[in-house]
Write a protein that holds these residues in place. Structure first.
Motif, short mmCIF file in Angstrom:
data_model
loop_
_atom_site.label_atom_id
_atom_site.label_comp_id
_atom_site.label_asym_id
_atom_site.label_seq_id
_atom_site.Cartn_x
_atom_site.Cartn_y
_atom_site.Cartn_z
N GLU A 273 -92.55 12.02 -50.62
CA GLU A 273 -92.92 10.93 -49.67
C GLU A 273 -94.07 10.34 -49.41
N GLU A 274 -95.34 10.83 -49.44
CA GLU A 274 -97.01 10.45 -49.69
C GLU A 274 -96.14 9.38 -51.10
N LYS A 275 -96.30 10.50 -52.33
CA LYS A 275 -96.49 9.53 -53.58
C LYS A 275 -96.01 7.80 -53.30
N LYS A 276 -94.56 8.28 -52.34
CA LYS A 276 -94.20 6.67 -52.45
C LYS A 276 -95.32 5.49 -51.43
N LYS A 277 -95.36 6.08 -49.98
CA LYS A 277 -96.12 5.42 -49.33
C LYS A 277 -97.58 5.11 -49.84
N PHE A 278 -98.61 6.27 -51.41
CA PHE A 278 -99.62 5.75 -51.53
C PHE A 278 -99.42 5.05 -52.95
N GLU A 279 -98.12 4.92 -53.36
CA GLU A 279 -98.16 3.87 -54.42
C GLU A 279 -97.68 2.45 -54.00
N LYS A 280 -97.54 1.99 -52.81
CA LYS A 280 -97.60 0.63 -52.01
C LYS A 280 -98.38 0.40 -51.72
N GLN A 281 -99.57 1.51 -51.00
CA GLN A 281 -100.70 1.00 -50.66
C GLN A 281 -101.85 0.59 -51.55
N LEU A 282 -101.61 1.82 -52.55
CA LEU A 282 -102.72 2.21 -53.51
C LEU A 282 -103.17 0.65 -54.31
N SER A 283 -101.61 0.29 -54.14
CA SER A 283 -101.34 -0.68 -55.28
C SER A 283 -102.48 -2.17 -54.80
#
Lengths: 470, 93
Positions: free
Chosen positions: B19-29
């Motif tokens: 779940e974190e991976k998904k959330k961070f991918e969007k934010q970091l991008s």
């Protein structure tokens, strides 16, 4: 007036003239903490017994004629300074139970000067943030309106000071972390020249940007503290060996003929109208005192945030790599979301194939930013600018969008990138009675100049005397 | 801009949930997209600044001085054995 409301200079005088004792002064602060900390969440650790024992000792020393510069004066520190045998968390659950076995240089100097530690104050974990909403121990509320953030990352520091829980505070500023909360809580906050104050023992965020400085109720107090905490330190190779001026002696000069530069890029799109009007009034005050206003330009403003959010996360990813959960502290899974984000941005920017495109590029733009300031200071003595583009924002307003939160730092990060000093000071209130601050920026190692300009402004205004209705 | 969050998290030794991976991918991008702004700047022939006040080669005498005792050094760990730090094995026997 209650004793906890005093400035350092007032407290010193009262102690000297035996109007009250250090125990009474310390008790007044502890009582205020007891009354309001639950609601504001400014302090993470309170050293009640240690502080009272130290105050008792200070009273004996005072009786014996000891004249140490801060003898018997209670204070508090952002929880990033290592304090021997006192829990130090950096606002992170990773260090929830960490008890440092040594002292930061700044803390040691304050102890040597006779000051008494009341406790450690809340901050965004590792200094990562502008609102304390990234603290793993909950947000600090703004004493002026508890629905609003106190600013950050040193938000616990400024909330504690603005609510008179303490006589002075020591914060830390990497991209605005002293100045932003100072402006949101209506306190004075000094971001010093890089290396003016030792970083030894302060938990590192971004080593090429971190600076240690005072947060106070008056400019005079900030100057007085800087005399005590500044100076070279062989334990910090980046600290400056330059002599430390007697900053308080420079506060008597007038500012007639002082050239104040207004960089047009700091007053353009995105600046809230109330902030602009308040700053305009401040400019009028300064010109009525004899200062001259000149045009200035810092063309690199628009690249400040991007540069900062490459350099700072890169350095923090390296600094936070030491938390292995073995020698001290908890496991790396205990990092909060913002720390994880910054560690990953930094790791990415420094990883093979990306270093030149990100970190090196940012360090080159940093050179351009530094040169912009050098050039601007050929035509003016100090630069005046807003601290934040808006008055304080509501708790929760920006937490879902990290990038929006980063943009709050637009007027502050450049100063860290250029390594120059900046004094944030109160200059008014919005119509909702929320504090507005401005900053006076000078060339490297010109703290004497900006402190004097701020002092003159303070003499003509009463913003710093206003107190929140708790 | 795409970031391989799982790979970066591994490099940084950060355990993340899916779940974190998904959330961070969007934010970091979106953050990386913003900082890509620097590509606009011409930095040809510009030296990088790492030490902003210009200090160079700061040295001191190489002398010994008292440091932490063994007890002090171990005072914050729960992972110790016979007065030493106990670390996870990195080589298999």
């Amino acid at each position: 007036m209650n004793l906890n409301q005093l400035t350092i200079s007032e407290a010193k005088e009262g102690l000297k003239e035996k109007k009250f004792s250090s125990v009474e002064l310390t008790k007044a602060c502890l009582l205020q903490i007891e009354k309001h900390n639950k609601e504001l969440n400014a302090f993470l650790t309170i050293c009640k017994d240690k502080a009272l024992a130290a105050a008792k000792k200070a009273d004996e020393k005072l009786k014996n004629g000891d004249t140490s510069p801060l003898l018997g004066i209670p204070f508090s520190m952002k929880d990033v300074y290592s304090t021997k045998n006192v829990r130090t968390t950096a606002g992170s659950k990773v260090l929830d139970n960490y008890i440092p076995p040594y002292n930061a240089t700044v803390y040691q100097k304050l102890v040597n000067a006779g000051a008494i530690l009341l406790g450690k104050t809340n901050c965004d974990a590792w200094g990562h943030g502008g609102s304390t909403e990234n603290s793993d121990f909950g947000v600090t509320k703004n004493p002026w309106n508890k629905d609003y953030v106190a600013g950050g990352s040193s938000g616990g520091s400024t909330a504690a000071l603005a609510s008179d829980m303490t006589i002075f505070e020591i914060g830390e500023d990497t991209g605005g972390s002293i100045r932003l909360p100072a402006s949101f809580c209506s306190t004075v906050g000094l971001k010093v020249t890089y290396g003016r104050v030792s970083r030894y023992g302060a938990i590192a965020y971004a080593s090429s940007l971190d600076t240690m400085g005072p947060i106070t109720k008056s400019v005079e107090d900030a100057a007085y503290l800087l005399e005590i905490i500044a100076g070279g330190d062989e334990k910090d190779a980046t600290s400056s060996p330059r002599n430390v001026p007697l900053y308080t002696k420079h506060l008597t000069n007038n500012i007639r003929g002082l050239r104040i530069g207004l960089p047009k890029e700091f007053f353009g799109k995105g600046l809230d109208i109330e902030v602009k009007q308040t700053i305009d009034e401040a400019i009028k005050t300064l010109t009525s005192q004899g200062a001259e206003i000149v045009d200035a330009s810092i063309p690199s403003v628009e690249y400040g945030i991007a540069t900062y959010y490459i350099i700072a996360p890169s350095e923090t990813s390296s600094n936070l790599a030491r938390y292995d959960g073995i020698r001290y502290g908890n496991k790396r899974s205990s990092f909060g979301d913002e720390a994880k984000r910054r560690i990953m941005i930094g790791t990415y920017a420094l990883s093979a194939g990306y270093y030149d495109a990100y970190y090196k590029k940012a360090m080159q733009v940093r050179t351009m930013i530094k040169n912009d300031f050098t050039k601007a200071f050929e035509k003016c003595d100090v630069i005046l600018s807003p601290v934040s583009p808006t008055p304080p924002f509501k708790i929760g307003e920006k937490t879902d969008d990290p990038l929006q939160m980063y943009l709050v730092d637009i007027y502050t990060v450049l100063i860290n990138l250029a390594g120059v000093p900046s004094l944030a000071l109160p200059c008014g209130f919005s119509k909702n009675n929320l504090p507005i601050g401005m900053q006076l920026i000078g060339p490297q190692f010109s703290e004497d100049k900006i402190l004097n300009a701020g002092y003159q402004f303070e003499q003509a205004t009463k913003w710093h005397k206003q107190k929140p209705n708790l | 801009m795409k970031i391989d969050v799982a790979h970066v998290a591994k490099l940084a030794n950060l355990p993340l949930t899916d779940e974190e991976k998904k959330k961070f991918e969007k934010q970091l991008s979106s953050i990386l997209e913003y900082i890509a702004k620097l590509n606009e700047v011409d930095t040809k022939n510009i030296e990088p600044t790492s030490q902003v006040t210009g200090l160079e080669n700061v040295t001191r005498e190489d002398i010994t001085a008292p440091s932490f005792t063994q007890d002090e050094a171990l005072s914050n760990t729960t992972s110790k054995h016979n007065g030493l730090f106990k670390v996870p094995a990195i080589l298999e026997s």
